[in-house]
Design a protein around this motif. Structure first.
Motif, PDB file in Angstrom:
ATOM      1  N   THR A   1      -4.480   5.518  13.538  1.00  0.00           N
ATOM      2  CA  THR A   1      -5.162   4.100  14.128  1.00  0.00           C
ATOM      3  C   THR A   1      -3.963   3.188  13.572  1.00  0.00           C
ATOM      4  OG1 THR A   1      -6.220   3.887  11.818  1.00  0.00           O
ATOM      5  CG2 THR A   1      -7.736   4.622  13.721  1.00  0.00           C
ATOM      6  N   ALA A   2      -4.567   2.485  13.723  1.00  0.00           N
ATOM      7  CA  ALA A   2      -3.217   1.768  13.201  1.00  0.00           C
ATOM      8  C   ALA A   2      -2.669   1.452  11.454  1.00  0.00           C
ATOM      9  CB  ALA A   2      -3.067  -0.673  13.790  1.00  0.00           C
ATOM     10  N   SER A   3      -4.926   1.472  11.262  1.00  0.00           N
ATOM     11  CA  SER A   3      -4.477   1.245   9.677  1.00  0.00           C
ATOM     12  C   SER A   3      -3.757   2.857   8.957  1.00  0.00           C
ATOM     13  CB  SER A   3      -5.642   1.130   9.361  1.00  0.00           C
ATOM     14  OG  SER A   3      -6.945   1.894   9.897  1.00  0.00           O
ATOM     15  N   THR A   4      -3.856   3.538   9.317  1.00  0.00           N
ATOM     16  CA  THR A   4      -4.085   5.020   8.975  1.00  0.00           C
ATOM     17  C   THR A   4      -3.431   6.134   9.196  1.00  0.00           C
ATOM     18  OG1 THR A   4      -5.087   6.741   7.304  1.00  0.00           O
ATOM     19  CG2 THR A   4      -6.162   6.018   9.142  1.00  0.00           C
ATOM     20  N   ALA A   5      -2.343   7.042   9.125  1.00  0.00           N
ATOM     21  CA  ALA A   5      -1.875   7.878   9.860  1.00  0.00           C
ATOM     22  C   ALA A   5      -2.724   8.997   9.489  1.00  0.00           C
ATOM     23  CB  ALA A   5      -0.922   7.990   9.125  1.00  0.00           C
ATOM     24  N   GLN A   6      -4.287   9.536   9.566  1.00  0.00           N
ATOM     25  CA  GLN A   6      -5.078  10.180   9.410  1.00  0.00           C
ATOM     26  C   GLN A   6      -6.442   9.503   8.984  1.00  0.00           C
ATOM     27  OE1 GLN A   6      -4.307  13.148   6.912  1.00  0.00           O
ATOM     28  NE2 GLN A   6      -1.813  13.656   6.992  1.00  0.00           N
ATOM     29  N   ALA A   7      -6.548   9.121  10.935  1.00  0.00           N
ATOM     30  CA  ALA A   7      -7.915   8.881  10.714  1.00  0.00           C
ATOM     31  C   ALA A   7      -9.214   9.513  11.181  1.00  0.00           C
ATOM     32  CB  ALA A   7      -7.435   7.901  12.057  1.00  0.00           C
ATOM     33  N   ARG A   8      -9.652   9.221  10.785  1.00  0.00           N
ATOM     34  CA  ARG A   8     -11.373   9.449  10.336  1.00  0.00           C
ATOM     35  C   ARG A   8     -12.502   9.291  11.713  1.00  0.00           C
ATOM     36  NH1 ARG A   8      -9.923  13.511   7.898  1.00  0.00           N
ATOM     37  NH2 ARG A   8     -12.878  14.099   7.096  1.00  0.00           N
ATOM     38  N   THR A   9     -11.825   8.784  13.122  1.00  0.00           N
ATOM     39  CA  THR A   9     -12.336   8.887  14.028  1.00  0.00           C
ATOM     40  C   THR A   9     -13.011  10.262  15.025  1.00  0.00           C
ATOM     41  OG1 THR A   9     -10.665   6.668  14.044  1.00  0.00           O
ATOM     42  CG2 THR A   9     -11.714   7.378  15.956  1.00  0.00           C
ATOM     43  N   VAL A  10     -13.415  10.202  15.295  1.00  0.00           N
ATOM     44  CA  VAL A  10     -14.363  11.121  16.059  1.00  0.00           C
ATOM     45  C   VAL A  10     -14.740   9.658  17.554  1.00  0.00           C
ATOM     46  CG1 VAL A  10     -16.853  12.400  16.687  1.00  0.00           C
ATOM     47  CG2 VAL A  10     -15.460  12.186  14.286  1.00  0.00           C
ATOM     48  N   ARG A  11     -13.625  11.072  18.507  1.00  0.00           N
ATOM     49  CA  ARG A  11     -14.247  10.657  19.764  1.00  0.00           C
ATOM     50  C   ARG A  11     -15.659  11.885  20.653  1.00  0.00           C
ATOM     51  NH1 ARG A  11      -9.323  10.313  24.761  1.00  0.00           N
ATOM     52  NH2 ARG A  11     -11.035  11.354  25.958  1.00  0.00           N
ATOM     53  N   VAL A  12     -16.736  11.085  21.281  1.00  0.00           N
ATOM     54  CA  VAL A  12     -17.390  12.450  21.885  1.00  0.00           C
ATOM     55  C   VAL A  12     -17.326  11.765  23.453  1.00  0.00           C
ATOM     56  CG1 VAL A  12     -19.468  13.082  22.396  1.00  0.00           C
ATOM     57  CG2 VAL A  12     -18.922  12.349  20.136  1.00  0.00           C
ATOM     58  N   GLN A  13     -17.181  12.338  24.270  1.00  0.00           N
ATOM     59  CA  GLN A  13     -16.542  12.489  26.102  1.00  0.00           C
ATOM     60  C   GLN A  13     -17.567  13.245  26.096  1.00  0.00           C
ATOM     61  OE1 GLN A  13     -13.213  12.755  28.139  1.00  0.00           O
ATOM     62  NE2 GLN A  13     -14.118  11.406  29.269  1.00  0.00           N
ATOM     63  N   ILE A  14     -18.552  12.540  27.533  1.00  0.00           N
ATOM     64  CA  ILE A  14     -19.629  13.072  28.086  1.00  0.00           C
ATOM     65  C   ILE A  14     -19.345  12.516  29.752  1.00  0.00           C
ATOM     66  CG2 ILE A  14     -22.344  13.212  28.209  1.00  0.00           C
ATOM     67  CD1 ILE A  14     -22.574  12.304  25.095  1.00  0.00           C
TER      68      ILE A  14
END
Length: 144
Positions: free
Chosen positions: A60-73
């Motif tokens: 993300t713009a704020s971190t090089a190791q983001a804890r974002t999860v993407r679930v695509q259904i």
């Protein structure tokens, strides 16, 4: 039969949690589609692909190791009504948050709902559309 992809840093979920994540998401999506009692056809063909990525691959713009999860259904045409959409976004977020063990994960979990184009859903050599899914459902219902 939906297809589910989960993209997350490899260390976000505990080791050995893939089965729990896959089963919980599968059943949640089927419920959202209105499948109260999934049979072998649903359970054997609804797949969850868990993509555990190098933590540096999630940015993300704020971190090089983001804890974002993407679930695509990805669902067949017309299988999720508006209430089902709301239900699966809520449940998928709750599942990811619970299994991650981080109560703040809900605010970093994206659930993307994608509907396949009419006839753009293939299985066993058949391009399924609304007509083919209706015939399949009728056959399953007749089989009991």
């Amino acid at each position: 039969m939906p297809m589910i992809d989960v993209y997350a840093a490899a260390d976000l979920f505990p080791a050995g949690a893939d089965r729990e994540l896959g089963e919980a998401l599968t059943l949640a999506v089927l419920r959202a589609e209105g499948v109260a009692n999934p049979g072998p056809f649903h359970l054997n063909n609804t797949a969850v692909y868990i993509h555990r990525m190098n933590p540096a691959a999630v940015q993300t713009a704020s971190t090089a190791q983001a804890r974002t999860v993407r679930v695509q259904i990805i669902t067949p045409p017309g299988s999720l009504k508006r209430e089902g959409q709301k239900q699966i976004v809520k449940e998928a977020t709750e599942i990811v948050t619970r299994i991650s063990g981080d109560a703040s994960q809900a605010g970093r979990t994206w659930v993307l709902l994608t509907e396949a184009a009419e006839g753009g859903w293939g299985l066993a050599g058949t391009a399924f559309g609304i007509e083919e899914f209706a015939a399949l459902a009728a056959k399953a219902k007749a089989a009991g």
